[in-house]
Each structure stands twice: as C-alpha cells, then as structure tokens.
Design an enzyme around this catalytic site. Structure first.
Site, PDB file in Angstrom:
ATOM      1  N   ASP A 139       0.838  -1.198   0.000  1.00 14.00           N
ATOM      2  CA  ASP A 139       0.000   0.000   0.000  1.00 14.00           C
ATOM      3  C   ASP A 139       0.875   1.251   0.000  1.00 14.00           C
ATOM      4  OD1 ASP A 139      -2.381   1.346  -0.150  1.00 14.00           O
ATOM      5  OD2 ASP A 139      -2.738   1.342   2.011  1.00 14.00           O
ATOM      6  N   HIS A 146      -3.759  14.115   1.804  1.00  9.98           N
ATOM      7  CA  HIS A 146      -3.954  13.163   2.907  1.00  9.98           C
ATOM      8  C   HIS A 146      -2.740  13.186   3.839  1.00  9.98           C
ATOM      9  CE1 HIS A 146      -4.946   9.481   5.075  1.00  9.98           C
ATOM     10  NE2 HIS A 146      -3.784   8.966   4.723  1.00  9.98           N
ATOM     11  N   GLU A 211     -10.260   4.020   4.460  1.00  5.21           N
ATOM     12  CA  GLU A 211      -9.439   4.844   3.575  1.00  5.21           C
ATOM     13  C   GLU A 211      -9.912   4.643   2.144  1.00  5.21           C
ATOM     14  OE1 GLU A 211      -5.269   4.061   4.415  1.00  5.21           O
ATOM     15  OE2 GLU A 211      -5.293   5.642   5.947  1.00  5.21           O
ATOM     16  N   GLU A 213      -9.338   4.440  -1.423  1.00  8.76           N
ATOM     17  CA  GLU A 213      -8.157   4.219  -2.251  1.00  8.76           C
ATOM     18  C   GLU A 213      -8.561   3.553  -3.553  1.00  8.76           C
ATOM     19  OE1 GLU A 213      -4.718   2.418  -0.519  1.00  8.76           O
ATOM     20  OE2 GLU A 213      -5.156   3.152   1.510  1.00  8.76           O
ATOM     21  N   ASP A 245      -8.756   0.582   2.670  1.00  8.47           N
ATOM     22  CA  ASP A 245      -7.741   0.146   3.636  1.00  8.47           C
ATOM     23  C   ASP A 245      -8.248   0.497   5.042  1.00  8.47           C
ATOM     24  OD1 ASP A 245      -5.389  -0.517   4.953  1.00  8.47           O
ATOM     25  OD2 ASP A 245      -4.407   1.379   4.465  1.00  8.47           O
ATOM     26  N   ARG A 249      -6.917   3.550  13.919  1.00 14.64           N
ATOM     27  CA  ARG A 249      -6.015   4.702  14.106  1.00 14.64           C
ATOM     28  C   ARG A 249      -5.342   4.695  15.466  1.00 14.64           C
ATOM     29  NH1 ARG A 249      -5.159   5.905   8.977  1.00 14.64           N
ATOM     30  NH2 ARG A 249      -7.023   6.638   7.892  1.00 14.64           N
ATOM     31  N   GLN A 252      -2.678   2.100  15.230  1.00 14.89           N
ATOM     32  CA  GLN A 252      -1.688   2.506  14.223  1.00 14.89           C
ATOM     33  C   GLN A 252      -0.734   3.573  14.765  1.00 14.89           C
ATOM     34  OE1 GLN A 252      -3.487   4.326  10.745  1.00 14.89           O
ATOM     35  NE2 GLN A 252      -1.514   5.091  10.030  1.00 14.89           N
ATOM     36  N   LYS A 265      -3.357  -1.893  10.354  1.00 15.16           N
ATOM     37  CA  LYS A 265      -3.755  -1.995   8.955  1.00 15.16           C
ATOM     38  C   LYS A 265      -3.988  -3.431   8.497  1.00 15.16           C
ATOM     39  CE  LYS A 265      -2.900   2.373   7.615  1.00 15.16           C
ATOM     40  NZ  LYS A 265      -3.899   3.219   6.914  1.00 15.16           N
ATOM     41  N   THR A 269      -8.617  -5.522   4.381  1.00 13.12           N
ATOM     42  CA  THR A 269      -8.593  -4.581   3.261  1.00 13.12           C
ATOM     43  C   THR A 269      -9.637  -5.067   2.267  1.00 13.12           C
ATOM     44  OG1 THR A 269      -6.212  -4.230   3.556  1.00 13.12           O
ATOM     45  CG2 THR A 269      -7.162  -3.556   1.443  1.00 13.12           C
ATOM     46  N   GLU A 385      -9.583  12.498   8.899  1.00 13.07           N
ATOM     47  CA  GLU A 385      -9.390  13.834   8.337  1.00 13.07           C
ATOM     48  C   GLU A 385     -10.673  14.654   8.445  1.00 13.07           C
ATOM     49  OE1 GLU A 385      -7.355  13.735   4.390  1.00 13.07           O
ATOM     50  OE2 GLU A 385      -7.312  11.597   4.768  1.00 13.07           O
TER      51      GLU A 385
END
Ligand code: CA
Length: 443
Positions: A139, A146, A211, A213, A245, A249, A252, A265, A269, A385
């Site tokens: 990834d 971002h 996420e 992606e 993904d 948090r 992480q 992570k 996925t 975000e």
C-alpha cells in the site's frame, strides 16, 4: 495509451441495460471479475460486466465465437482466478477486449448475439470472490493532501515527512486479509496509548477508520533483480479497482514508529470485485506534474509519457450507511468525494519505485495507491481527516446521529467512475464493507 473504436462514445450494445444513462458498465468499459451464481456450488470463473449482466468467459471460451489470441485470453479466464490471463500481457488483453466489443455491439451478427445472450448471468444473481490470487499486497501513500491532513494530527509542526515529495512511499501489507466487497469484518483488538496515559491499553479499536483508495493489479511480473523502467511500467499493470484500507487509528499511531503500520492496517482490506482495465481508462488519462516550486522527480521517476498522461481522472466518493439508515430505509450519507487526478505520484511511478531496487512483482499482486484526498477539506478520503482527528463530529443528517470514527453496524461504500464530454462514462461498481462488533474477548 491510445484510443481506438472501442472508446467511441457513440457505440451501443444490443443489450439495452448497457446503453442506460449512468450505467457503470457500458460497451466501452468491459471490466473483469471472478463470479458464480450466488449461493450455488458452481465453479468460480472469470466474467466481464456488460450493463446489468455478466458474460461468462469460461462458457464463451468453448463457443467457437472467438479467434486467437482472444480465444486464448478467454480460456485463461476459465479458472477461479485471473492470474493466467493477467500473465499474458497487453496484446492478449486488447485482443479479448476487441473481440468482446465486436460480439456485444448492436451490429453484431444475430447468431452471435443469440449465443452470447445464452451465456449471460444477471449481476443481481451473482456472487464474487477476489479476482486474482494475490501473492503480495503493498500500500502506497501518495496523496499530499492526505499526508498533510493526517500529518497535522500526528506532527502539527511538521506534517509532511521529508521523503514524501521525492519518492512514492509505501509499506508492505498483508495479502491474506484482502477480501472482496461485501465481506464483513470484526472490529480489531490491539494496543493503544491514549493521550496523557502512562501505559498502553489493550482492547477493541476505538478509532476505526476507512481509507478511500484505488488498487491496481500486476500483469506480467518482472524478474528478481530486474527493475521495470518507468516507460515500461504500464505494460505490467492490468487494471484498477476500488480499495478500502480499513485502519485502526489508535493502534496505528501507537505502533507505527519507527517501522510503519502493522496491526493498525492488517486486519482487513476490501476491494471491489471488478477490475477496470487500463485499456478502458485510456480516455481519462491526464498530464502529471509536480508544482514548479516543489521538488521535481529524479530522472528514474521522470519520463515523457508519464508527464503527458501519467494521471487518471477517476471520480470517487464515500458513502456511509449506519444501522439506523438500514432500519429506517434511509439513503446512505455521502461523506466526501474527489478525483484520483490529484495524486502526487502516478501508478507507473509507484510500480517503477517498487521494483527499482530489484524487487520482483508477480502476476496478480495488488498495489494500493494510498488514501485519495483532494485539495479541499471536503475531499478528504478518511474519517480521521473529516473529523479532524476525532475533534469535530460529523452530523448524519437523516438520522440525527454523529460520527467521529466508525461504529459497529456502519457500512462504508466506495464508488468510482470516469466521465467527460465526448467520452463514454464508465464506472467501477462499488466496494463495501460492514463493521461487525469486536470479539467479546481475546487471548
Ligand atoms: Ca492506506
């Protein structure tokens, strides 16, 4: 990437649903998946989407409608993964695209139409699995917006790491927990260090995120020790998908220094079932450039073709459906939308970077682009975000709920499509996943 008659926006199919306004799967798209009749014990096999139907490639391969090398391409899609087809490379991919286009367009011979019609399965009656055997999954992290948005949460004074503008950075992910759209997953357990705490806590994730992606699949691989030059990189890319993904948090941010993401992570996925080919995306290529006042790519990451059309203008959006939305029959809430064209590095640069030290990519490998956030706050591709690190709750208008992170029962749906004047609109379908409650206890 050149345009040919298969990109003609005026071309129509004899299948009415392929000509419907807003369909993701018109004649000009022809994306690939692995499918079978839902709930059946049928063999998994490759298929191509047209309108609201799937062309069964295993059956088509036995129909005598195809000439070589398109027939070889269809035969290679008859199994439970598309790796053999992806390994054949662009000449065979293009041959099968052209053959399918000829069989499905409105002026195809009546006998061929009749034969192909008998090979269709409605998408509403299908189930899907991963389209390839994914040996490795990597990834990337290639949206500067971002990187700045998340960087501000972690390092307010210095959000962008010094390497970001010089190379497409990435981490090696887990192929084993990549799942096809619609597969639920459990909220993960792990270790976190809450702000101000003296010692880490262990428990279910409290800051679960998605996420937005895209992913791309490797066609022919490269030999160990043999880098792929940037100008050749797209010969090794079959097509693209939507990718989520999922990210814990709290886990992480505690674990990722200094070696990068791990449990934050690796629990799940999600990818869309459909792979939209690079051939289909050709009308939507756009120039690539870094702003003039920012570092320019080193020579090995710079090349005329990449400058001229390295970018891809894919429209993307994220929808959230809470349990209340479902219970009350309400439409999901759109959380954000942006375009893939804002990415700081191209897919070709990602592939070239991945191999420049001699790493061998293998057919069917999956490479993620990293979260796709656009230049404005409303275009952010992750909830961390949008909620500014969990400090600004997001109002869910229809239900009166709020969210800072994902809650149990939340379903996140990613959508993607390409559209422009004088171009046929094509889409990626959807990539969805639902958060299930954490296990009551572990270990
Ligand atoms: Ca990611």
């Amino acid at each position: 990437m050149h345009l040919d008659h298969t990109h003609d926006p005026q071309a129509r199919s004899w299948l009415a649903s392929a000509n419907a306004a807003g369909t993701d799967f018109p004649l000009q798209n022809l994306p690939y998946a692995v499918f079978r009749r839902a709930g059946s014990a049928e063999a998994w096999r490759g298929g191509v989407a047209i309108g609201d139907q799937i062309v069964d490639l295993a059956a088509l391969a036995t129909s005598a409608l195809l000439q070589e090398p398109a027939a070889q391409g269809a035969r290679s899609c008859a199994g439970e993964a598309l790796n053999d087809f992806l390994a054949l490379g662009r000449p065979v991919w293009s041959a099968l695209r052209h053959a399918l286009f000829a069989l499905l367009r409105e002026d195809a011979p009546a006998a061929a139409q009749q034969t192909v019609r008998a090979l269709l399965l409605p998408q509403a009656e299908a189930e899907y699995r991963l389209p390839t055997r994914i040996g490795d999954y990597t990834d990337f992290y290639t949206s500067i917006h971002h990187a700045r948005n998340v960087g501000r949460v972690v390092r307010p004074d210095n959000p962008l790491t010094p390497n970001f503008q010089w190379l497409p950075i990435a981490y090696h992910g887990r192929a084993s927990s990549v799942v096809v759209s619609g597969t639920p997953f459990r909220r993960p357990w792990g270790q976190a260090m809450p702000p101000g705490a003296q010692a880490p806590s262990f428990g279910p994730c409290r800051r679960l995120d998605y996420e937005l992606e895209m992913g791309f699949y490797v066609g022919p691989g490269n030999a160990h020790g043999q880098p792929v030059p940037l100008a050749q990189a797209e010969q090794h890319i079959f097509g693209m998908c939507l990718l989520n993904d999922w990210s814990a948090r709290d886990h992480q941010f505690w674990e990722m220094n200094p070696l990068g993401p791990f449990l934050g992570k690796n629990f799940c996925t999600s990818v869309s079932p459909w792979i939209v080919t690079m051939d289909a995306l050709a009308p939507y290529r756009v120039p690539f450039a870094h702003p003039a006042d920012e570092p320019q790519p080193l020579p090995y990451l710079d090349e005329a073709g990449n400058r001229a059309q390295g970018g891809i203008d894919v429209q993307l959006e994220v929808l959230l459906q809470t349990a209340q939305h479902r219970q009350r029959g309400l439409a999901p809430q759109r959380l954000s939308g942006t375009s893939f064209r804002h990415q700081y590095w191209t897919v070709a640069q990602m592939l070239a970077q991945h191999t420049v030290g001699g790493c061998n990519l293998q057919t069917g490998d999956l490479l993620g682009t990293g979260t796709i956030s656009g230049p404005t706050p409303e275009e952010a591709g992750a909830i961390v975000e949008l909620s500014v690190g969990g400090t600004r709750p997001i109002a869910i208008a229809a239900t009166g709920e709020t969210r800072t992170f994902l809650e149990d029962g939340d379903t996140v749906v990613l959508r993607g499509w390409c559209e422009a004047p004088d171009r046929a609109r094509i889409g990626f379908g959807a990539c969805s996943g639902q958060v299930q409650p954490a296990l009551p206890a572990v270990a």
